[in-house]
Each structure stands twice: as C-alpha cells, then as structure tokens.
Write an enzyme that holds these catalytic residues in place. Sequence first.
Site, PDB file in Angstrom:
ATOM      1  N   ASP A  33      34.772  56.077  60.908  1.00  0.00           N
ATOM      2  CA  ASP A  33      35.507  57.208  60.741  1.00  0.00           C
ATOM      3  C   ASP A  33      35.480  57.580  59.256  1.00  0.00           C
ATOM      4  O   ASP A  33      35.502  56.669  58.547  1.00  0.00           O
ATOM      5  CB  ASP A  33      37.123  56.860  61.291  1.00  0.00           C
ATOM      6  CG  ASP A  33      37.606  58.246  61.556  1.00  0.00           C
ATOM      7  OD1 ASP A  33      37.932  58.448  62.547  1.00  0.00           O
ATOM      8  OD2 ASP A  33      38.103  58.821  60.331  1.00  0.00           O
ATOM      9  N   VAL A 100      38.614  66.890  67.185  1.00  0.00           N
ATOM     10  CA  VAL A 100      37.012  66.974  67.411  1.00  0.00           C
ATOM     11  C   VAL A 100      36.803  67.103  68.836  1.00  0.00           C
ATOM     12  O   VAL A 100      36.899  66.053  69.689  1.00  0.00           O
ATOM     13  CB  VAL A 100      36.260  65.901  66.614  1.00  0.00           C
ATOM     14  CG1 VAL A 100      34.582  66.131  66.749  1.00  0.00           C
ATOM     15  CG2 VAL A 100      36.609  65.736  65.176  1.00  0.00           C
ATOM     16  N   HIS A 104      35.337  60.802  72.033  1.00  0.00           N
ATOM     17  CA  HIS A 104      34.970  59.698  71.279  1.00  0.00           C
ATOM     18  C   HIS A 104      36.204  58.698  71.650  1.00  0.00           C
ATOM     19  O   HIS A 104      37.391  58.983  71.809  1.00  0.00           O
ATOM     20  CB  HIS A 104      35.027  60.119  69.762  1.00  0.00           C
ATOM     21  CG  HIS A 104      36.261  60.828  69.554  1.00  0.00           C
ATOM     22  ND1 HIS A 104      36.297  62.470  69.762  1.00  0.00           N
ATOM     23  CD2 HIS A 104      37.307  60.873  68.760  1.00  0.00           C
ATOM     24  CE1 HIS A 104      37.309  62.724  69.215  1.00  0.00           C
ATOM     25  NE2 HIS A 104      37.941  61.876  68.704  1.00  0.00           N
TER      26      HIS A 104
END
Length: 118
Positions: A33, A100, A104
């Site tokens: 990240d 986003v 994920h």
Amino acid sequence: MLYDDNNIFAKILRGELPCEKVLENDYALAFNDIAPQAPIHILVIPKRPYESASQFLQNAADQELVAFQRLVGEVVSLKEIHDSGYRLISNTNRNGHQEVPHYHVHVLGGRDLGRMVF
Ligand code: 5GP
C-alpha cells in the site's frame, strides 16, 4: 455500476502506474500500500475487473477465487505474520469507505491493530 477502467489499480495492472510488487499468480497481484497503516500493509487484487468484494464473490470463476485466496495466504506466509496475528479488510462502498473501485483485500500486520471497528 460499471467498472471504471481508469481507477488506480486498473492502471497498475496495465503497467501505467508503478507498484511495489510483493507476489503474483495468474489471477491476482499483491503489492505494498502506498500509505501504509501498519508495518505490513499489502493489497491483494484480482487481475480481472471487479469493482467490489460482492462482485468478485458472486461472479469470479472458482479457479480465480481459489487463486486469489491462495495469494492472500502466500502473502501471510511470506511476511511471517500468522503467529503474531494480522487482519484482512475489504472496504466496500460508502459505509465501508472504499476509495478505489477495484476489489482489494488489505493485509495488515506487524503491530497490535487494536479493536476491529473504530
Ligand atoms: P480503500 O479505502 O479503497 O479500501 O483503500 C484503498 C487503498 O489504496 C488505500 O489504503 C490507499 O493508500 C491505497 N492506494 C491508493 N492509491 C494507491 C497507489 O497509487 N498505489 C498503491 N500502492 N496504493 C494506493
């Protein structure tokens, strides 16, 4: 909702933006990240376009689901965080504060992560 091809993770998958790759297989990619919230903060994403956990879980092929989960397991193994403990998070939509719009899983570890929801 239509998948947004211009989201950041789509650009990473196309090689248009860099990432610090940790591991990958045919169906999933793991990378650090950019703004880590813990000493270990890795994102695991499917290579195919799914906007959310729900879309992935409902639509991905069995092979893809297995490959994705295996990669999460391999990240945990590589980083040796099983014994100390870790957390998997998939933020989804508004209440989940998903930023986003490409599915994920956050793999967080390396410190005491506190209570689950804050
Ligand atoms: P979300 O809130 O959607 O669950 O989390 C998105 C995550 O993506 C955040 O933890 C954020 O730091 C990370 N992120 C955003 N842009 C980039 C980027 O360009 N590269 C990487 N490696 N991570 C990013």
